[in-house]
Write an enzyme that holds these catalytic residues in place. Sequence first.
Site, short mmCIF file in Angstrom:
data_model
loop_
_atom_site.label_atom_id
_atom_site.label_comp_id
_atom_site.label_asym_id
_atom_site.label_seq_id
_atom_site.Cartn_x
_atom_site.Cartn_y
_atom_site.Cartn_z
N LYS A 166 -4.82 -3.90 6.34
CA LYS A 166 -6.26 -3.63 6.17
C LYS A 166 -6.80 -4.35 4.94
CE LYS A 166 -5.68 0.86 5.86
NZ LYS A 166 -4.21 0.97 5.97
N ARG A 188 -10.54 8.69 6.79
CA ARG A 188 -9.13 8.91 7.07
C ARG A 188 -8.86 10.26 7.70
NH1 ARG A 188 -6.76 5.26 3.09
NH2 ARG A 188 -4.52 5.42 3.11
N ARG A 234 5.90 -5.36 -0.84
CA ARG A 234 4.55 -5.69 -1.31
C ARG A 234 4.47 -5.74 -2.84
NH1 ARG A 234 -0.52 -2.20 0.62
NH2 ARG A 234 0.73 -0.49 -0.19
N ARG A 288 3.43 -0.97 -6.15
CA ARG A 288 2.72 0.30 -6.17
C ARG A 288 3.71 1.46 -6.15
NH1 ARG A 288 -2.14 0.03 -1.79
NH2 ARG A 288 -1.27 2.07 -1.28
N ARG A 306 3.73 8.71 4.03
CA ARG A 306 2.40 8.15 4.35
C ARG A 306 2.26 7.90 5.86
NH1 ARG A 306 2.60 3.21 0.54
NH2 ARG A 306 0.59 2.64 1.42
P1 AP5 Z 1 -1.86 -4.63 3.09
O1 AP5 Z 1 -3.00 -5.50 3.45
O2 AP5 Z 1 -1.67 -4.29 1.64
O3 AP5 Z 1 -1.88 -3.30 3.99
P2 AP5 Z 1 -2.90 -2.08 4.01
O4 AP5 Z 1 -3.11 -1.75 5.45
O5 AP5 Z 1 -4.11 -2.36 3.17
O6 AP5 Z 1 -1.97 -0.99 3.35
P3 AP5 Z 1 -2.23 0.08 2.20
O7 AP5 Z 1 -0.86 0.55 1.78
O8 AP5 Z 1 -3.10 -0.45 1.10
O9 AP5 Z 1 -2.97 1.15 2.97
P4 AP5 Z 1 -2.96 2.61 2.69
O10 AP5 Z 1 -3.95 2.98 3.72
O11 AP5 Z 1 -1.69 3.34 2.73
O12 AP5 Z 1 -3.32 2.67 1.12
P5 AP5 Z 1 -4.69 2.92 0.34
O13 AP5 Z 1 -4.68 2.05 -0.83
O14 AP5 Z 1 -5.84 2.87 1.28
O15 AP5 Z 1 -0.53 -5.32 3.67
C1 AP5 Z 1 0.76 -4.75 3.41
C2 AP5 Z 1 1.79 -5.85 3.06
O16 AP5 Z 1 2.03 -6.64 4.22
C3 AP5 Z 1 1.37 -6.83 1.95
O17 AP5 Z 1 2.48 -7.11 1.15
C4 AP5 Z 1 0.93 -8.07 2.72
O18 AP5 Z 1 1.09 -9.26 1.96
C5 AP5 Z 1 1.89 -8.01 3.90
N1 AP5 Z 1 1.35 -8.64 5.09
C6 AP5 Z 1 0.20 -8.42 5.68
N2 AP5 Z 1 0.06 -9.18 6.80
C7 AP5 Z 1 1.19 -9.89 6.89
C8 AP5 Z 1 1.67 -10.84 7.83
N3 AP5 Z 1 0.98 -11.21 8.88
N4 AP5 Z 1 2.87 -11.35 7.62
C9 AP5 Z 1 3.61 -10.97 6.57
N5 AP5 Z 1 3.20 -10.06 5.66
C10 AP5 Z 1 2.01 -9.53 5.81
O19 AP5 Z 1 -4.51 4.44 -0.07
C11 AP5 Z 1 -3.54 4.84 -1.05
C12 AP5 Z 1 -3.64 6.35 -1.25
O20 AP5 Z 1 -4.97 6.69 -1.73
C13 AP5 Z 1 -3.46 7.22 0.00
O21 AP5 Z 1 -2.11 7.46 0.28
C14 AP5 Z 1 -4.24 8.49 -0.42
O22 AP5 Z 1 -3.49 9.28 -1.30
C15 AP5 Z 1 -5.41 7.92 -1.18
N6 AP5 Z 1 -6.59 7.66 -0.32
C16 AP5 Z 1 -7.17 6.43 -0.08
N7 AP5 Z 1 -8.21 6.56 0.74
C17 AP5 Z 1 -8.31 7.88 1.03
C18 AP5 Z 1 -9.17 8.64 1.86
N8 AP5 Z 1 -10.16 8.04 2.55
N9 AP5 Z 1 -8.97 9.97 1.96
C19 AP5 Z 1 -7.98 10.59 1.28
N10 AP5 Z 1 -7.12 9.93 0.48
C20 AP5 Z 1 -7.27 8.59 0.36
#
Ligand code: AP5
Length: 210
Positions: free
Chosen positions: A13, A88, A122, A153, A164
């Site tokens: 994402k 979410r 990552r 992270r 997660r």
């Molecule tokens: P990446 O793009 O980083 O993936 P992502 O989907 O953004 O993953 P996140 O871990 O950031 O999502 P998340 O939803 O768990 O975390 P968030 O920060 O929102 O890609 C992942 C990896 O893959 C990278 O290393 C990339 O380089 C690699 N990659 C990608 N494509 C590739 C490809 N084609 N080939 C090879 N490698 C590739 O949330 C964190 C925390 O915040 C949550 O757990 C929660 O506690 C809180 N939070 C956030 N939003 C909310 C909400 N709305 N409500 C409640 N709590 C929330």
Amino acid sequence: MNLIFLGPPGAGKGTHAQRLMNELGIPQISTGDALRQAVKNGTELGKAAKAYMEAGDLVPDELVIGIVEERLKADDCRKGYILDGFPRTVKQAEALSGFADIDVALNLSLADEVIIKRLSGRRVCLKCGGTYHVSTLNGREDCANCGEKLVQRKDDSPETIQNRLNVYAVQTAPLIDYYQQKGLLKTVECQPEATVEENYQRVREALGIA
Ligand code: AP5
């Protein structure tokens, strides 16, 4: 275009939202980044969110909804925005419908075993939000964009990744049906062997900008 990026942790994402932000000139609004910044700055929000985030649990809805509602009032959202990681829960989606008109909810889908590999390798830049994978860094330890030292992270440890994924399946996956029923859902099946650029092309095609 007002977009939601849905999908499990590690589906890409943030990676694709950043590319799209640069291409379309609309902001990427990541609740995860906003919460990490609040934790780093030691704000009241950050103090309340920290333990949930480190465990891989969701932060309570009432803490997150207000952040997004305020952010969408900013001038840079007038031409559109990409919501990355929000909503979410169904409660967040219902709240969002009261203050935003969404055009597309883009669901990025990827198998759990690929997600685990991606997240455990990552590395992120806490300064500019750049995201990398050790497999493509060739030993480099700083951000190619701003030079900041890259870090892992805290929630990218194996046990927390598994939690997660469980949290996603129970609390967030129901949004796929929710947006399907509203006629707003598009899905991109991300290919594990494809490069970031190849998967980004699929995102563009799904959004009709290819
Ligand atoms: P990446 O793009 O980083 O993936 P992502 O989907 O953004 O993953 P996140 O871990 O950031 O999502 P998340 O939803 O768990 O975390 P968030 O920060 O929102 O890609 C992942 C990896 O893959 C990278 O290393 C990339 O380089 C690699 N990659 C990608 N494509 C590739 C490809 N084609 N080939 C090879 N490698 C590739 O949330 C964190 C925390 O915040 C949550 O757990 C929660 O506690 C809180 N939070 C956030 N939003 C909310 C909400 N709305 N409500 C409640 N709590 C929330």
